[in-house]
Write a protein that holds these residues in place. Structure first.
Motif, PDB file in Angstrom:
ATOM      1  N   MET A   8      12.090  27.756  58.511  1.00 23.84           N
ATOM      2  CA  MET A   8      11.104  26.572  57.708  1.00 23.84           C
ATOM      3  C   MET A   8      10.034  26.565  58.079  1.00 23.84           C
ATOM      4  O   MET A   8       9.063  26.265  57.348  1.00 23.84           O
ATOM      5  N   ALA A  23      18.507  32.415  56.906  1.00 23.87           N
ATOM      6  CA  ALA A  23      18.027  30.837  56.915  1.00 23.87           C
ATOM      7  C   ALA A  23      18.760  30.331  58.146  1.00 23.87           C
ATOM      8  O   ALA A  23      18.075  29.309  58.612  1.00 23.87           O
ATOM      9  N   GLN A  37       8.171  29.163  56.025  1.00 22.48           N
ATOM     10  CA  GLN A  37       8.026  28.797  54.580  1.00 22.48           C
ATOM     11  C   GLN A  37       6.986  27.523  54.452  1.00 22.48           C
ATOM     12  O   GLN A  37       6.320  27.519  53.525  1.00 22.48           O
ATOM     13  N   PHE A  70      16.847  28.392  62.166  1.00 15.27           N
ATOM     14  CA  PHE A  70      16.712  27.619  60.684  1.00 15.27           C
ATOM     15  C   PHE A  70      15.116  27.156  60.828  1.00 15.27           C
ATOM     16  O   PHE A  70      14.253  27.193  60.008  1.00 15.27           O
ATOM     17  N   ALA A  81      13.877  23.159  52.113  1.00 16.01           N
ATOM     18  CA  ALA A  81      14.519  24.266  52.423  1.00 16.01           C
ATOM     19  C   ALA A  81      15.343  25.190  51.521  1.00 16.01           C
ATOM     20  O   ALA A  81      15.289  26.241  51.500  1.00 16.01           O
TER      21      ALA A  81
END
Length: 449
Positions: A314, A208, A317, A310, A280
């Motif tokens: 994100m 991540a 996602q 990161f 997250a």
């Protein structure tokens, strides 16, 4: 007790035992890459109580007149020895943020189904989150005609006390059911929150990227277990309520009451950082069902929360679960430009930025102008812009209506902004104005997110 950091693959840790204020200045201004293990002073040990008392005194003083109806009644009551002392827990007591912008009504011209409806509601919810529980409940139930689901104080394992606040409401009509989760931002006189903001520690989580340590701690990071999927008992006792876990469990329960229910997450400033970190952690825990129910994330004046890796995690996602993310930035607000995006701290924004100028005209950009606040090239333009914002504070109510009138307290901050441009631009006033006066087209969802 030492903190077990095995949950992260790498870390950059600021601890309170050594070094001091000038190390913080070095971190803020240097472009040198830092080694792991740097230590810096925890200012909450020294200024938490006096700062809290100062803030409390100022808020009580500013609430004196409203508590006694008006200045003349107050003077009369004072002379009689009957002056009403403000009750900090009452529904009429306003925080410092609330005193700067006293609006409590939603914009009646923005209706359910309008593209900017959730943005405008989120801006007001983010503003309301600074108030006490009774005040928020009154605003939600009496002014917004919505269901108040509760106000909560959440535990911070690293600070050893409850320092994170949020509230939930339900906006339900015959054809839609939306739960709003609003995280409170940094209060001006809350040393604990300031320590969280300036805790530039980061932890690199497997797969991540690197994430701001202070914000993760506020959201519910376990001191020795990182982010277990379920909370860990301490000495056999039930765990203290941490923000992420408690809100996740509440949403699981509430959303299962209605198959059509959805939720949005929002926050201003530090609250905005928590708002985007919440999904997250859901993604890290493979909470696909909750991510699919997430209708949008709206942040206002949000600081950076992680590194480039990161951001890539994100974006993947959010796209996979079709979650719109609106990072709203007004003018020269300094907070979205911190922590620095440079070789030292490596923090970067991600997603689309909705940037509003002082006329509340909006542009969709990858990054706001002058991405790092302390920019020598931007100093003069920022001061000029601050001057015009001060002039606007006297004219906006005539141009846009009485609902946009600015009070004397905000005007004082506008004057301060001539010297420290970007400070008054962080106020909730401009963010509420932006969602009401700016074009709603930027909130129209694309055909394929």
């Amino acid at each position: 007790m030492a903190c077990n950091k095995s949950f992260s693959s790498n870390y950059f840790l600021l601890t309170p035992e050594e070094v001091g204020f000038f190390d913080l200045i070095h971190i803020l201004f240097s472009t040198t890459k830092f080694e792991e293990g740097i230590k810096f002073l925890d200012m909450s040990k020294f200024v938490s109580k006096p700062l809290s008392e100062l803030g409390s005194g100022i808020e009580v003083a500013l609430n004196l007149i409203p508590s006694n109806r008006n200045v003349f009644v107050f003077m009369l009551n004072f002379l009689r020895g009957r002056a009403v002392k403000p009750d900090k827990t009452s529904a009429t007591f306003l925080s410092f943020i609330g005193l700067i912008d006293k609006r409590v009504e939603l914009d009646g011209s923005i209706k359910h189904g309008d593209a900017n409806y959730h943005a405008a509601l989120s801006a007001m919810a983010s503003k309301a989150s600074y108030e006490n529980s009774a005040c928020i409940e009154t605003i939600v139930k009496n002014h917004w005609k919505m269901k108040f689901l509760g106000f909560y104080d959440f535990w911070n394992d690293y600070q050893g006390k409850a320092t994170t606040q949020a509230f939930l409401l339900r906006d339900k009509t015959c054809d839609q059911d939306t739960i709003v989760v609003a995280f409170r931002g940094t209060e001006p006189f809350d040393a604990d929150a300031w320590c969280t903001d300036f805790d530039f520690s980061w932890y690199e989580l497997y797969g991540a990227g690197k994430i701001h340590g202070g914000f993760m701690k506020a959201l519910g990071l376990h001191k020795n277990d990182g982010w277990p999927k379920e909370e860990v008992k301490q000495d056999g006792k039930p765990p203290r309520p941490r923000a992420y876990y408690a809100i996740r469990d509440m949403l699981n329960k509430l959303l299962r009451q209605n198959d059509e229910s959805r939720y949005i997450v929002t926050g201003h400033s530090f609250g905005g950082a928590l708002a985007i970190l919440f999904p997250a952690i859901l993604a890290m825990h493979d909470e696909a069902w909750l991510l699919e129910r997430l209708q949008g994330v709206y942040t206002f004046g949000q600081p950076r929360v992680g590194d480039e890796k990161f951001g890539e995690f994100m974006e993947k996602q959010l796209k996979e679960h079709r979650v719109p993310y609106f990072r709203i930035v007004y003018g020269n607000d300094m907070v979205p430009r911190l922590p620095f995006d440079d070789n030292a701290l490596m923090y970067k924004h991600f997603g689309t930025c909705l940037y509003y100028n002082r006329h509340y005209e909006v542009k969709v950009v990858e990054e706001e102008p002058y991405r790092n606040y302390f920019s020598s090239l931007g100093a003069i333009p920022k001061m000029i812009n601050a001057f015009w914002e001060l002039i606007r504070s006297f004219t906006i109510s005539y141009a846009k209506g009485p609902g946009y009138k600015e009070g004397w307290l905000l005007r004082i901050f506008r004057i301060i902004g001539l010297v420290i441009p970007g400070a008054p631009a962080h106020s909730t006033q401009d963010y509420v104005n932006a969602t009401r006066l700016g074009s709603s087209d930027v909130f129209v969802p694309p055909k394929d997110i």
